[in-house]
Design a protein around this motif. Structure first.
Motif, PDB file in Angstrom:
ATOM      1  N   THR A  19       0.640  -1.073   0.141  1.00  0.00           N
ATOM      2  CA  THR A  19       0.032   0.148  -0.045  1.00  0.00           C
ATOM      3  C   THR A  19       0.921   1.401  -0.035  1.00  0.00           C
ATOM      4  O   THR A  19       1.705   1.335   0.989  1.00  0.00           O
ATOM      5  CB  THR A  19      -0.880   0.020   1.303  1.00  0.00           C
ATOM      6  OG1 THR A  19      -1.768  -1.195   1.155  1.00  0.00           O
ATOM      7  CG2 THR A  19      -1.871   1.348   1.312  1.00  0.00           C
ATOM      8  N   GLU A  22       2.567   6.752   5.848  1.00  0.00           N
ATOM      9  CA  GLU A  22       2.752   5.605   6.009  1.00  0.00           C
ATOM     10  C   GLU A  22       2.775   4.547   4.980  1.00  0.00           C
ATOM     11  O   GLU A  22       1.899   4.870   4.034  1.00  0.00           O
ATOM     12  CB  GLU A  22       2.179   4.985   7.397  1.00  0.00           C
ATOM     13  CG  GLU A  22       0.874   4.663   7.066  1.00  0.00           C
ATOM     14  CD  GLU A  22       0.508   4.017   8.541  1.00  0.00           C
ATOM     15  OE1 GLU A  22       0.909   4.251   9.643  1.00  0.00           O
ATOM     16  OE2 GLU A  22      -0.611   3.177   8.702  1.00  0.00           O
ATOM     17  N   THR A  23       3.441   3.507   4.844  1.00  0.00           N
ATOM     18  CA  THR A  23       3.205   2.330   3.945  1.00  0.00           C
ATOM     19  C   THR A  23       3.177   0.971   4.562  1.00  0.00           C
ATOM     20  O   THR A  23       3.880   0.975   5.616  1.00  0.00           O
ATOM     21  CB  THR A  23       4.157   2.482   2.676  1.00  0.00           C
ATOM     22  OG1 THR A  23       3.749   1.862   1.489  1.00  0.00           O
ATOM     23  CG2 THR A  23       5.620   1.985   3.007  1.00  0.00           C
ATOM     24  N   THR A  24       2.611  -0.015   3.907  1.00  0.00           N
ATOM     25  CA  THR A  24       2.429  -1.270   4.331  1.00  0.00           C
ATOM     26  C   THR A  24       2.944  -2.287   3.123  1.00  0.00           C
ATOM     27  O   THR A  24       2.475  -2.161   2.276  1.00  0.00           O
ATOM     28  CB  THR A  24       1.220  -1.578   4.857  1.00  0.00           C
ATOM     29  OG1 THR A  24       0.084  -1.615   4.011  1.00  0.00           O
ATOM     30  CG2 THR A  24       0.632  -0.736   6.139  1.00  0.00           C
ATOM     31  N   LYS A  50       2.740  -6.464   2.628  1.00  0.00           N
ATOM     32  CA  LYS A  50       2.454  -7.664   3.098  1.00  0.00           C
ATOM     33  C   LYS A  50       3.278  -8.747   2.196  1.00  0.00           C
ATOM     34  O   LYS A  50       3.581  -8.596   1.276  1.00  0.00           O
ATOM     35  CB  LYS A  50       0.894  -8.092   2.544  1.00  0.00           C
ATOM     36  CG  LYS A  50       0.075  -7.568   3.423  1.00  0.00           C
ATOM     37  CD  LYS A  50      -1.640  -7.805   2.933  1.00  0.00           C
ATOM     38  CE  LYS A  50      -2.469  -7.217   3.500  1.00  0.00           C
ATOM     39  NZ  LYS A  50      -3.991  -7.318   3.289  1.00  0.00           N
ATOM     40  N   LYS A  99       7.531   0.442  11.775  1.00  0.00           N
ATOM     41  CA  LYS A  99       6.841   0.429  12.916  1.00  0.00           C
ATOM     42  C   LYS A  99       6.203  -0.798  13.402  1.00  0.00           C
ATOM     43  O   LYS A  99       5.951  -0.890  14.598  1.00  0.00           O
ATOM     44  CB  LYS A  99       5.501   1.350  12.538  1.00  0.00           C
ATOM     45  CG  LYS A  99       5.753   2.712  12.108  1.00  0.00           C
ATOM     46  CD  LYS A  99       4.476   3.481  11.596  1.00  0.00           C
ATOM     47  CE  LYS A  99       3.555   3.401  12.442  1.00  0.00           C
ATOM     48  NZ  LYS A  99       2.240   4.392  12.244  1.00  0.00           N
ATOM     49  N   THR A 100       6.316  -1.714  12.621  1.00  0.00           N
ATOM     50  CA  THR A 100       6.023  -2.993  12.966  1.00  0.00           C
ATOM     51  C   THR A 100       6.820  -4.208  12.668  1.00  0.00           C
ATOM     52  O   THR A 100       7.234  -4.095  11.490  1.00  0.00           O
ATOM     53  CB  THR A 100       4.540  -3.481  12.533  1.00  0.00           C
ATOM     54  OG1 THR A 100       4.482  -3.565  11.291  1.00  0.00           O
ATOM     55  CG2 THR A 100       3.595  -2.367  13.171  1.00  0.00           C
ATOM     56  N   GLU A 105       2.850  -8.699   7.734  1.00  0.00           N
ATOM     57  CA  GLU A 105       2.813  -7.255   7.269  1.00  0.00           C
ATOM     58  C   GLU A 105       3.362  -6.428   8.091  1.00  0.00           C
ATOM     59  O   GLU A 105       3.589  -6.181   9.045  1.00  0.00           O
ATOM     60  CB  GLU A 105       1.066  -7.007   7.302  1.00  0.00           C
ATOM     61  CG  GLU A 105       0.993  -5.452   7.028  1.00  0.00           C
ATOM     62  CD  GLU A 105      -0.619  -5.360   6.866  1.00  0.00           C
ATOM     63  OE1 GLU A 105      -1.238  -5.996   6.091  1.00  0.00           O
ATOM     64  OE2 GLU A 105      -0.992  -4.484   7.392  1.00  0.00           O
ATOM     65  N   ASN A 106       4.516  -5.534   7.285  1.00  0.00           N
ATOM     66  CA  ASN A 106       5.350  -4.560   8.019  1.00  0.00           C
ATOM     67  C   ASN A 106       4.732  -3.204   7.707  1.00  0.00           C
ATOM     68  O   ASN A 106       4.081  -2.995   6.619  1.00  0.00           O
ATOM     69  CB  ASN A 106       6.695  -4.550   7.326  1.00  0.00           C
ATOM     70  CG  ASN A 106       7.293  -5.726   7.980  1.00  0.00           C
ATOM     71  OD1 ASN A 106       7.637  -6.629   7.235  1.00  0.00           O
ATOM     72  ND2 ASN A 106       7.877  -5.838   9.092  1.00  0.00           N
ATOM     73  N   THR A 107       4.639  -2.174   8.524  1.00  0.00           N
ATOM     74  CA  THR A 107       4.295  -0.838   8.305  1.00  0.00           C
ATOM     75  C   THR A 107       5.361   0.003   8.585  1.00  0.00           C
ATOM     76  O   THR A 107       6.375   0.060   9.408  1.00  0.00           O
ATOM     77  CB  THR A 107       2.993  -0.631   9.506  1.00  0.00           C
ATOM     78  OG1 THR A 107       2.166  -1.301   9.150  1.00  0.00           O
ATOM     79  CG2 THR A 107       2.621   0.941   9.113  1.00  0.00           C
TER      80      THR A 107
END
Length: 170
Positions: free
Chosen positions: A26, A56-58, A60, A110-111, A126-128
């Protein structure tokens, strides 16, 4: 009439291809922060541009390799992402060409999820990322570029904050 379709992408993490490891990304949403303005003599109030909201971007992943996992687990160092895609163009004679789409994103993880593991199903993580730099190019044409830390905001290659940086002595 021309129809355009984008079907696929490849994610690079710190300049290394992760081909076949990501299932979805995303892209950052650019949201302007607007400040209210009203003054005597004006028939109403208005909103004026006052910077950007956080981006922010995510991503998967089907399951990223160890180097990607390490980069995404380090919350103290930004990660450079490059997302490359291809925009197919169709006319009444079929496909007329393909143009590159390239997004450059720099941000802090962030994750860092551990994932869930199920019998006979893909494991998905999934990384943010908190984004501080974003640039979008389509067919080599710079669409938008935002560098939050360096006060850079360009649209179509035009630096819209050059005077402000100069006035601030930056």
């Amino acid at each position: 009439m021309t129809i355009t379709k984008v079907y696929d992408a490849n994610v690079y993490v710190n300049n290394a291809s992760t081909h076949g490891q990501a299932s979805e990304i995303t892209a950052p949403a650019i949201n302007a922060v607007m400040a209210d303005y009203k003054a005597m003599g004006m028939v109403g109030s208005m909103e004026l541009f006052n910077g950007f909201d956080k981006m922010e971007t995510t991503i998967k992943w089907t399951y990223p390799n160890n180097e990607v996992q390490k980069a995404c687990a380090n919350f103290l160092k930004p990660v450079d992402l490059m997302i490359r895609s291809s925009k197919a163009e169709y006319d009444n004679g079929g496909i007329s060409g393909e143009k590159p789409i390239v997004m450059y994103v720099r941000g802090y993880p962030k994750t860092h999820p551990g994932g869930s593991f199920k019998a006979k199903e893909d494991t998905e993580l999934e990384n943010t990322f908190a984004v501080n730099y974003y640039k979008l190019e389509i067919d080599g044409d710079a669409i938008v570029e935002i560098d939050v830390m360096n006060n850079i905001y360009k649209v179509g290659g035009t630096d819209l904050l050059a005077d402000r940086r100069q006035n601030l002595g930056l």
